[in-house]
Scaffold this active site. Structure first.
Site, PDB file in Angstrom:
ATOM      1  N   SER A 101       0.635  -1.290  -0.004  1.00  0.00           N
ATOM      2  CA  SER A 101       0.098  -0.019   0.078  1.00  0.00           C
ATOM      3  C   SER A 101       0.837   1.255  -0.029  1.00  0.00           C
ATOM      4  O   SER A 101       0.537   2.425  -0.527  1.00  0.00           O
ATOM      5  CB  SER A 101      -1.076   0.047   1.227  1.00  0.00           C
ATOM      6  OG  SER A 101      -0.354   0.169   2.384  1.00  0.00           O
ATOM      7  N   MET A 152      10.910  -6.748   4.170  1.00  0.00           N
ATOM      8  CA  MET A 152      11.179  -7.425   5.389  1.00  0.00           C
ATOM      9  C   MET A 152      12.555  -8.371   5.538  1.00  0.00           C
ATOM     10  O   MET A 152      12.566  -8.891   6.358  1.00  0.00           O
ATOM     11  CB  MET A 152       9.942  -8.532   5.769  1.00  0.00           C
ATOM     12  CG  MET A 152       8.666  -7.975   5.867  1.00  0.00           C
ATOM     13  SD  MET A 152       8.352  -6.603   7.072  1.00  0.00           S
ATOM     14  CE  MET A 152       8.437  -7.596   8.689  1.00  0.00           C
ATOM     15  N   ASN A 156      13.502   4.529   4.348  1.00  0.00           N
ATOM     16  CA  ASN A 156      12.533   3.263   4.817  1.00  0.00           C
ATOM     17  C   ASN A 156      11.479   4.128   5.733  1.00  0.00           C
ATOM     18  O   ASN A 156      11.462   5.308   6.343  1.00  0.00           O
ATOM     19  CB  ASN A 156      13.188   2.603   6.011  1.00  0.00           C
ATOM     20  CG  ASN A 156      12.546   1.510   6.432  1.00  0.00           C
ATOM     21  OD1 ASN A 156      11.689   0.972   5.742  1.00  0.00           O
ATOM     22  ND2 ASN A 156      12.663   1.087   7.700  1.00  0.00           N
ATOM     23  N   HIS A 174       8.849   3.338   8.942  1.00  0.00           N
ATOM     24  CA  HIS A 174       8.724   2.533   9.975  1.00  0.00           C
ATOM     25  C   HIS A 174       7.455   2.950  10.871  1.00  0.00           C
ATOM     26  O   HIS A 174       7.056   4.124  11.152  1.00  0.00           O
ATOM     27  CB  HIS A 174      10.123   2.869  10.909  1.00  0.00           C
ATOM     28  CG  HIS A 174       9.875   1.666  11.771  1.00  0.00           C
ATOM     29  ND1 HIS A 174      10.181   0.279  12.048  1.00  0.00           N
ATOM     30  CD2 HIS A 174       9.808   2.044  13.376  1.00  0.00           C
ATOM     31  CE1 HIS A 174      10.133  -0.196  13.061  1.00  0.00           C
ATOM     32  NE2 HIS A 174       9.701   0.739  13.856  1.00  0.00           N
ATOM     33  N   ASP A 181      16.694   0.517  11.595  1.00  0.00           N
ATOM     34  CA  ASP A 181      15.745   1.514  11.955  1.00  0.00           C
ATOM     35  C   ASP A 181      16.454   2.686  13.028  1.00  0.00           C
ATOM     36  O   ASP A 181      15.803   3.275  13.776  1.00  0.00           O
ATOM     37  CB  ASP A 181      14.596   1.106  12.916  1.00  0.00           C
ATOM     38  CG  ASP A 181      14.004  -0.083  12.032  1.00  0.00           C
ATOM     39  OD1 ASP A 181      13.743  -0.058  10.876  1.00  0.00           O
ATOM     40  OD2 ASP A 181      13.370  -0.895  12.893  1.00  0.00           O
TER      41      ASP A 181
END
Ligand code: GRF
Length: 193
Positions: A21, A95, A112, A114, A150
């Site tokens: 999405s 992933m 990215n 998150h 992250d």
């Protein structure tokens, strides 16, 4: 590699593993005149990713890579990216954790999204953790990717209130809707500096 703006739009690859999405919202954004990017390639580690269908709909090249032998496959991906003059990678629900070598090959050019307010809740199950800890707020973050999970420089964040009625599923839904707006904004932000 240095991100370039100028007249030409930045050739971008989006890496996905699932629904896609965020990929869809990035594709829609890339079609706008104001968008600094074009999406040239969709990369997935999962042949069953629903998001791969978007490649067909929007006529974007799709590439599926088997990550069993990660070092080998990363070399193949890099080759493919360079062959297609890709300058920017957007991870969107991807992933797999990319190696330091791979990231160094695209230094500063991997983003990215998150689903938490980083630095809180790196890794998986962010919504469960936020609810379990009785947090009042959660949200989403777009950041540069470095070899530490992250942890790269934050570009932007959207904070949302967690309602008492929220469960991980309803919270994920709310945050996902914000992610779809946040990622394009992050891209506009870094290319209008
Ligand atoms: C998003 O919540 C993203 O932040 C996370 O995985 C989800 C992917 O959703 N990393 P989609 O595949 O873009 O729909």
């Amino acid at each position: 590699m240095v991100l370039s703006t100028g007249y030409k739009k930045i050739k971008t690859a989006v890496f996905i593993s699932g629904t896609g999405s965020n990929l869809k919202s990035l594709i829609k954004f890339s079609k706008l005149k104001k968008s600094p990017i074009t999406i040239e390639m969709i990369v997935s580690n999962n042949p069953k990713s629903k998001g791969l269908n978007l490649g067909k709909i929007y006529k974007i090249k799709k590439k599926i890579f088997n990550f069993e032998k990660q070092a080998k496959v990363e070399k193949e991906i890099l080759f493919e990216l360079k062959k297609n003059n890709i300058e920017l990678i957007c991870l969107a629900g991807f992933m797999k954790i990319l190696s330091k070598d791979f990231i160094n090959n695209f230094k500063g050019c991997i983003l990215n999204i998150h689903p938490s307010l980083l630095p809180k809740y790196k890794g998986l199950n962010t919504h469960e953790r936020a609810i379990k800890n009785k947090d009042i707020y959660s949200g989403c973050t777009v950041h540069f990717v470095t070899s530490k999970l992250d942890s790269g420089k934050i570009i932007n964040q959207k904070k949302i209130k967690i309602s008492k009625k929220d469960n991980p599923k309803t919270l994920a839904k709310k945050i996902l809707a914000e992610e779809h707006k946040l990622y394009p904004r992050a891209i506009l932000k870094i290319f209008s500096l």
